[in-house]
Design a protein around this motif. Structure first.
Motif, mmCIF file in Angstrom:
data_model
loop_
_atom_site.group_PDB
_atom_site.id
_atom_site.type_symbol
_atom_site.label_atom_id
_atom_site.label_comp_id
_atom_site.label_asym_id
_atom_site.label_seq_id
_atom_site.Cartn_x
_atom_site.Cartn_y
_atom_site.Cartn_z
ATOM 1 N N ALA A 143 0.835 -1.204 0.000
ATOM 2 C CA ALA A 143 0.000 0.000 0.000
ATOM 3 C C ALA A 143 0.866 1.248 0.000
ATOM 4 N N VAL A 144 1.936 1.213 0.786
ATOM 5 C CA VAL A 144 2.836 2.370 0.829
ATOM 6 C C VAL A 144 3.437 2.615 -0.561
ATOM 7 N N ALA A 145 3.869 1.528 -1.203
ATOM 8 C CA ALA A 145 4.464 1.674 -2.537
ATOM 9 C C ALA A 145 3.445 2.245 -3.512
ATOM 10 N N LEU A 146 2.201 1.774 -3.400
ATOM 11 C CA LEU A 146 1.154 2.274 -4.293
ATOM 12 C C LEU A 146 0.957 3.777 -4.093
ATOM 13 N N LEU A 147 0.852 4.172 -2.828
ATOM 14 C CA LEU A 147 0.648 5.592 -2.529
ATOM 15 C C LEU A 147 1.815 6.429 -3.024
ATOM 16 N N LEU A 148 3.022 5.961 -2.743
ATOM 17 C CA LEU A 148 4.215 6.710 -3.138
ATOM 18 C C LEU A 148 4.266 6.895 -4.645
ATOM 19 N N THR A 149 3.760 5.916 -5.376
ATOM 20 C CA THR A 149 3.825 6.010 -6.836
ATOM 21 C C THR A 149 2.729 6.908 -7.386
ATOM 22 N N VAL A 150 1.520 6.722 -6.873
ATOM 23 C CA VAL A 150 0.371 7.332 -7.529
ATOM 24 C C VAL A 150 0.074 8.723 -6.989
ATOM 25 N N TYR A 151 0.284 8.942 -5.687
ATOM 26 C CA TYR A 151 -0.187 10.184 -5.104
ATOM 27 C C TYR A 151 0.653 11.408 -5.465
ATOM 28 N N PRO A 152 1.992 11.334 -5.346
ATOM 29 C CA PRO A 152 2.765 12.548 -5.631
ATOM 30 C C PRO A 152 2.691 12.934 -7.095
ATOM 31 N N ARG A 153 3.254 14.105 -7.395
ATOM 32 C CA ARG A 153 3.303 14.564 -8.768
ATOM 33 C C ARG A 153 4.081 13.569 -9.626
ATOM 34 N N GLY A 154 3.917 13.619 -10.913
ATOM 35 C CA GLY A 154 4.516 12.635 -11.818
ATOM 36 C C GLY A 154 6.004 12.432 -11.637
ATOM 37 N N ASP A 155 6.755 13.503 -11.351
ATOM 38 C CA ASP A 155 8.196 13.323 -11.243
ATOM 39 C C ASP A 155 8.579 12.570 -9.975
ATOM 40 N N LEU A 156 7.971 12.952 -8.840
ATOM 41 C CA LEU A 156 8.279 12.235 -7.605
ATOM 42 C C LEU A 156 7.744 10.811 -7.658
ATOM 43 N N GLY A 157 6.525 10.671 -8.157
ATOM 44 C CA GLY A 157 5.906 9.352 -8.208
ATOM 45 C C GLY A 157 6.730 8.362 -9.006
ATOM 46 N N ALA A 158 7.403 8.865 -10.047
ATOM 47 C CA ALA A 158 8.214 7.955 -10.847
ATOM 48 C C ALA A 158 9.530 7.628 -10.162
#
Ligand code: ATP
Ligand code: MG
Lengths: 355, 303, 539
Positions: C129-144
């Protein structure tokens, strides 16, 4: 174009005289031939000669009508062959069904396959087929679609003109060759590096089957992608979509039925693949423990490898059980085939036949 | 494929070509060349534009300025390079592997054939409607929202909702505005979720126009948009084009002289071999062409 | 000129920093994956030391470095230090991918390292769940960059510090496999390398749509290249291993020898004509299996395959072409054609072993009551039939209707039109289909096993040609050889494998190569002719 009358046997009175005569004569004799071959194989020659005589006479008198009748009979032969296969498989598996009942497909216990004790349960083999197919499709599905996308949408023209035929040629590598490579390379490697307790594993077999199904999937999926009209893609690009957005939003959805047909074809291949698993697996007719253990010594048998490895030593109920394994395979694959045809028909309907 | 080229300012000079197989024709073409001056800014200015398909020289030294917020018609016999020229304006020729483009095209004074041009941005500003309607096999709504969704201007779906930015209402508005803009709203407002392939040919073409409007372009290129349509659908498209000219720059290829005369402000005549022969006010071109060959073409003596 | 302030620039500038970073990082990550693959295939040992550090640890250093760099790129972009145009989110696909990775890592950590026992799913779910949030929630550059950078840094540290090292091993299921460190390290390098390359490519063009396109293209192209390389390596490997045994003992010579001589009466002389004679001996494909052979060969298997394939063609091709003509030219849409269509597709997808079973039950008892070439031919013919029908129908439908109309307009009857116009026009397509079909059935093993296979190492080939006999009693024509079992190339290979590859390694590789050559040349010819005829049709 074609006329409708040829296919409709119901409207006999509409047919001309030649067709009716030759049709009746050849139909009677060919049915007699098949019946003779079924019941008294030694006497097959007589009705067969009769059939040849009718055809020869018809060819001389009414060539077109005879040609039509003979070709109609040829067409019917596909149905007859499929029917005979179904019939014979079912018929041959009756004895074991009588003995095991539905337990043939459900019985789970300490002994699930023991010809000496008359215990025949296909559960371990069905599970083995299931696992190897899943593993194979995990390898072949994503890689196959990636390969098709690359060839059809990304590769430069010259590369495409090399890759496309090369892939088609690779699709022809016989399965026994894959089995051989799997046996001497994959099994050996896994034995050495992963300290497997036994030579062979469902995992290795699944991977090899996946590699084997790969070129077929790439080739069929690529055809489907290439069939998406350029105008449709141009429409997307002209709106400022990137090529990748065009691929995911327009090309892949439009080619969905073809791509899914490719995947289903791959599943069919993986299910029915015989030689690679036969030489690579250790032939243990048990369930893996735990069920998902694809490296362990147990459960190393699939429906196909069971048949290929035991037909030589089987008789009576044992042989009948092998036929039952064939029936399970046959029905699964037929279901897949018909399912994919339905998907395709539905898609064609949805796309309105136009684009 | 981008051949960046000399971006010299378009001088008031006649195009000069020396090397071509059909030397005579070129001479003639240059003699016939008519200068066209207009007020206001030029949306496009092409200078010495040449296109080859392999060895096939499809466009010869095209130099032309296209004014803003007007309708420019391109006419000429089949195979003279009208579509090719049109595709140069939004660089759709880049997608044809055999095509090679040389010369300069400026959009609002900015060279589009220089290195680093963002094709996505270019095509957002220069939309195109194709000869035969090519809607996506999706719903009408999805067709219209396609561009904005791909550009991230509209976010819908589960992820967007989770992130708190579902633009469903904006999408609704956009769909209605574009369909009205393309004079299609009345006909389809009650079946926005039906597959677009179920529409009639004329409706499909107007949907494609609406789809292009949704990206909010500055220019709309149309390649014989009415060629596959019946007279009623055609007249609808024609009315639409005239309306569009108030806000957009429209460049339209057509085979139909009357159509060009009716809807365009200026007309460019291409003749066989890929030469731009005459360009000027539509009225002037049709009433008083300077070149004998153009007159012949317009009056139907050849072509 | 462009007054609309919301417009982006036509020309992208200022993204070059990110572009360079994307290219460098992706290249580094792919290099790591490639080296991992090489190590996995034992091109080198991960225990070897390079510059005082074992290769395994270098993998760790590389991954950790990539992770730090990726995090740095993401942070720089987020802080606005370089120009970028990130999307609102890194997207659902990346989200799913990294949450899966998170699930695996969380599950492993919980069950193996922290000893949660049966509660390990909790750990898996939390990390996933943490990985999902980290990927999807922040802006595109951070999420990637954040999840992939952290993943790379984490695995890098684990490998570089020797927590997972060549000596390490892990056996999750008792009695099953054991994953040793020298496999685990390259595997990690491959998986993490691919994920990092994927996300690093997002930086290209500033984490926007262009970046997504670049990353997707990178991933797809890399997979396709890997797949192609693997298939090519497989084939080349067989060629390399099989070449020597296949060509062992090949002898040839050019001699001046007698061609013919005859008596010429008028001059009462014999005229003798001599000429060059090529003598050729290729033991592997000309010998059978015998004790006294210099080289044991597979000639009987080759001959067996030829007869099996010939028989199948004789049976299936007329039947299939006839059916195809009927279906395309005469039959309209009806129940019957639908049934035929379903049957054809069903036959096409029926597994070969099922054909074998059918032949065993249906043909074997009726044809001489034993395994026989004839049964094999028929079973292979059954398998060939649907392929012939499908490809012939395709070829027939692609004959333009204008041909038929033109012929009909001249008053030519339907059957005559088919014979003289349609069939000739469709012939190339039909032939191509048949050639491809032959390639397929020539390599089939399973059905032969059940209906035709005889001695695995025969010394002689079946002598079909000279065994025909006429008789006055019922079948009238008999052929003993057709009713005997045979060997065949694929069956021969199977027999060698079951007899033990180690004893017969040369024979096995040689047979595999011959089989491959036979089958693939059919395919190559079929596909080449198809391309040729298509080109000619288009021209
Ligand atoms: N994709 C292509 N590949 C090769 N040659 C092409 C291609 N497209 C166009 N051509 C050639 O370029 C020339 C100009 O073609 P173009 O399509 O621009 O003509 P057009 O004026 O639009 O004709 P029409 O009125 O028939 O649409 C023609 O000679 C054509 O054969
Ligand atoms: Mg055109």
């Amino acid at each position: 174009m074609s006329t409708a009358d040829g296919g409709r046997f119901g409207r006999l009175q509409n047919l001309d005289e030649g067709t009716r005569r030759v049709g009746a004569g050849s139909a009677v004799t060919i049915v007699a031939t098949v019946a003779a071959f079924l019941l008294f194989p030694a006497a097959t020659i007589y009705p067969l000669l009769g059939f040849l005589a009718v055809v020869a006479y018809g060819w001389w008198r009414y060539q077109e009508a005879t040609a039509k009748v003979v070709m109609a009979l040829m067409t019917a032969s596909t149905v007859v062959i499929l029917g005979l296969i179904t019939l014979y498989l079912l018929w041959q598996s009756v004895p074991v069904l009588r003995q095991m009942g539905i337990g043939l497909l459900t019985h789970v216990g300490a002994t699930m396959w023991s010809p000496n004790d008359g215990v025949f349960s296909l559960v371990p083999m069905m599970w083995g087929t299931f696992l190897t197919t899943i593993i194979a499709m995990c390898v072949a599905g994503p890689l196959g679609i990636a390969g098709a996308l690359f060839t059809s949408e990304m590769a430069p023209r010259w590369a495409r003109e090399i890759i496309k035929p090369a892939i088609e040629v690779l699709a022809g590598i016989p399965s026994i060759v894959y089995g051989f490579l799997g046996f001497v390379i994959v099994n050996d490697y896994m034995m050495r590096e992963l300290s497997l307790p036994i030579y062979g594993s469902l995992f290795g077999a699944g991977v090899v089957i996946g590699l084997m199904a790969l070129p077929t999937i790439v080739s069929v999926a690529e055809d489907a992608l290439a069939a998406v009209p350029d105008e449709m893609k141009d429409g997307s690009v002209a709106l400022g979509a990137t090529s990748w957005q065009t691929i995911t939003a327009v090309t892949l959805p439009s080619a969905f039925s073809g791509v899914s047909a490719a995947i289903i074809l791959g599943v069919g291949r993986a299910l029915g693949e015989t030689m690679a698993v036969t030489v690579m697996l250790a032939h243990t007719q048990t369930l893996p423990d735990p069920l998902y253990d694809v490296f362990g010594p147990n459960g190393q048998e699939t429906l196909t490898s069971l048949i290929a490895s035991q037909y030589g030593i089987a008789s009576g109920d044992h042989m009948s059980a092998l036929f039952a394994a064939g029936v399970v395979l046959f029905i699964t694959v037929l279901t897949l085939s018909i399912g994919s045809q339905l998907v395709e028909a539905r898609m064609r309907e949805k796309l309105g036949g136009g684009a | 494929m981008s051949d960046s080229s000399t971006t010299e300012t378009a001088e008031d000079e006649q195009p000069t070509t020396t090397t071509t197989t059909a030397g005579e024709t070129v001479e003639e073409v240059q003699d016939e060349w008519i200068e066209y001056d207009f007020d206001g800014p030029a949306k496009f200015s092409a200078t010495d534009l040449n296109v080859w398909y392999g060895d096939d020289h499809a466009l010869h030294d095209i130099t032309i300025d296209i004014p803003e917020n007007s309708v420019t018609a391109l006419i000429g016999p089949s195979g003279c390079g009208k579509s090719t020229f049109l595709r140069c304006l939004n660089r759709m020729n880049d997608r044809i592997k055999a095509a090679r483009v040389e010369g300069s095209v400026e959009l609002d004074g900015e060279e589009i054939y220089q290195e680093g041009v963002d094709l996505v941005e270019l095509r957002k500003r220069v939309g195109q409607v194709f000869q035969s309607p090519n809607p996506f096999p999706k719903s009408i709504r999805d067709n219209i929202a396609y561009g904005p969704r791909k550009h991230g201007d509209i976010n819908t779906g589960l992820l967007a909702r989770l992130l708190g930015g579902d633009d469903r209402e904006r999408e609704e508005e956009l769909v209605e505005r574009c369909l009205r803009g393309a004079a299609l709203w009345e006909e389809v407002s009650d079946r926005l979720d039906d597959n677009a392939l179920g529409l009639s040919g004329g409706q499909q073409q107007r949907l494609c126009i609406a789809r292009a409007l949704a990206v909010d372009p500055e220019v709309i290129l149309m390649d014989e948009p009415a060629s596959a349509l019946d007279p009623i659908a055609t007249s609808k498209i024609e009315d639409l084009v005239e309306d569009l000219a108030e806000e957009y720059t429209v460049v339209i290829v057509t085979h139909n002289m009357q159509q060009a005369a009716r809807i365009s402000d200026q007309t460019a005549v291409f003749l066989t071999g890929g030469h731009l022969v005459e360009y000027g006010d539509t009225d002037q071109i049709f009433e008083n062409p300077q070149s004998q060959r153009v007159e012949d073409y317009i009056t139907g003596k050849f072509g | 000129m462009n007054t609309d302030a919301s417009r982006n620039d036509l020309v992208k500038r200022g993204n070059s920093t990110l572009g360079v970073a994307a290219v460098l990082l992706a290249a580094g990550a792919l290099l790591g994956a490639l080296l991992g693959a090489l190590a996995l295939f034992e091109a080198f040992a991960v225990t070897d030391a390079v510059a005082g550090l074992s290769i395994a640890r270098w993998f760790g250093v590389l991954l950790a470095g990539l992770g730090v760099a990726l995090l740095g790129v993401g942070a720089t972009s987020r802080a606005g230090l370089v120009r970028s145009e990130p999307d609102r989110t890194a997207g659902p696909v990346a989200g799913v991918a990294f949450s899966l990775v998170g699930l695996v890592i969380g599950g492993l950590l919980a069950s193996q390292t922290l000893g949660f026992g049966t509660l390990w799913p909790i750990g898996a779910l939390i990390v996933g769940a943490v990985a999902l949030l980290l990927t999807v929630y922040p802006r595109g550059d951070l999420g990637a960059t954040l999840p992939s950078g952290l993943l790379s840094l984490f695995t890098g540290i684990v490998v570089a510090t020797g927590v997972i090292a060549p000596g390490w091993s892990w056996s999750p299921i008792p009695g099953s496999f054991t994953l040793p460190g020298d496999i685990a390290v390259p595997l990690l390098a491959i998986v993490v390398g691919f994920l990092v390359a994927w996300m690093a490519a997002r930086a290209y063009g500033g984490f926007g749509t262009q970046g997504k396109q670049a990353s997707a293209y990178l991933l797809v192209s890399a997979s396709a290249a890997g797949m192609l390389a693997l298939l090519v390596v497989l084939v080349s490997y067989i060629v390399v291993r099989g070449w020597a045994p296949m060509t062992e003992g090949v002898k040839w010579g050019l001699f001046w020898a007698n061609w013919t001589y005859f008596y010429v009466p008028p001059i009462h002389r014999y005229v003798v004509i001599d000429g060059p004679v090529l003598w050729f001996h290729w033991p592997f494909v000309m010998n059978g299996h015998a004790l006294l052979n210099d080289v044991n060969g597979i000639m009987p298997a080759i001959v067996g395959t030829v007869w099996l394939v010939l028989g199948a063609i004789v049976f299936a091709v007329p039947l299939g072409v006839g059916a195809a003509v009927f279906l395309t030219e005469y039959a309209g849409q009806s129940r019957f054609t639908q049934l035929v269509e379903v049957s054809t597709n069903g036959l096409w997808s029926t597994p070969s072993i099922v054909y074998g079973l059918f032949g065993w039950a249906f043909l074997v008892p009726r044809l001489g009551n034993g395994f026989s070439i004839l049964s094999g031919q028929l079973v292979l013919g059954f398998m060939l039939l649907p392929l012939v029908i499908i490809t012939s129908r395709e070829a027939l439908t692609s004959v333009p209707n204008a041909y038929r109309d033109a012929s009909a307009a001249l008053g030519v009857g339907k059957w005559e039109t088919i014979k003289s116009v349609v069939l000739p026009a469709a012939m190339p397509g039909v032939t191509t289909g048949i050639i491809l079909g032959i390639g397929r059935i020539a390599g089939e093993t399973a059905p032969i096993l059940l209906v035709a296979a005889g001695s695995p190492f025969p010394s002689d080939a079946p002598n079909v040609l000279t065994s025909f006999q006429l008789s006055a009693t019922p079948p009238f024509v008999t052929n003993d050889a057709l009713l005997q079992a045979t060997s065949a190339l694929p069956y021969q290979l199977y027999a060698v494998i079951t007899a033990g590859v180690n004893k017969n390694a040369g024979l096995a590789w040689g047979t595999a190569l011959v089989l491959l050559l036979v089958v693939l040349s059919f395919y190559a010819i079929g596909i080449a002719s198809r391309i040729y005829f298509r080109k000619r049709l288009e021209a």
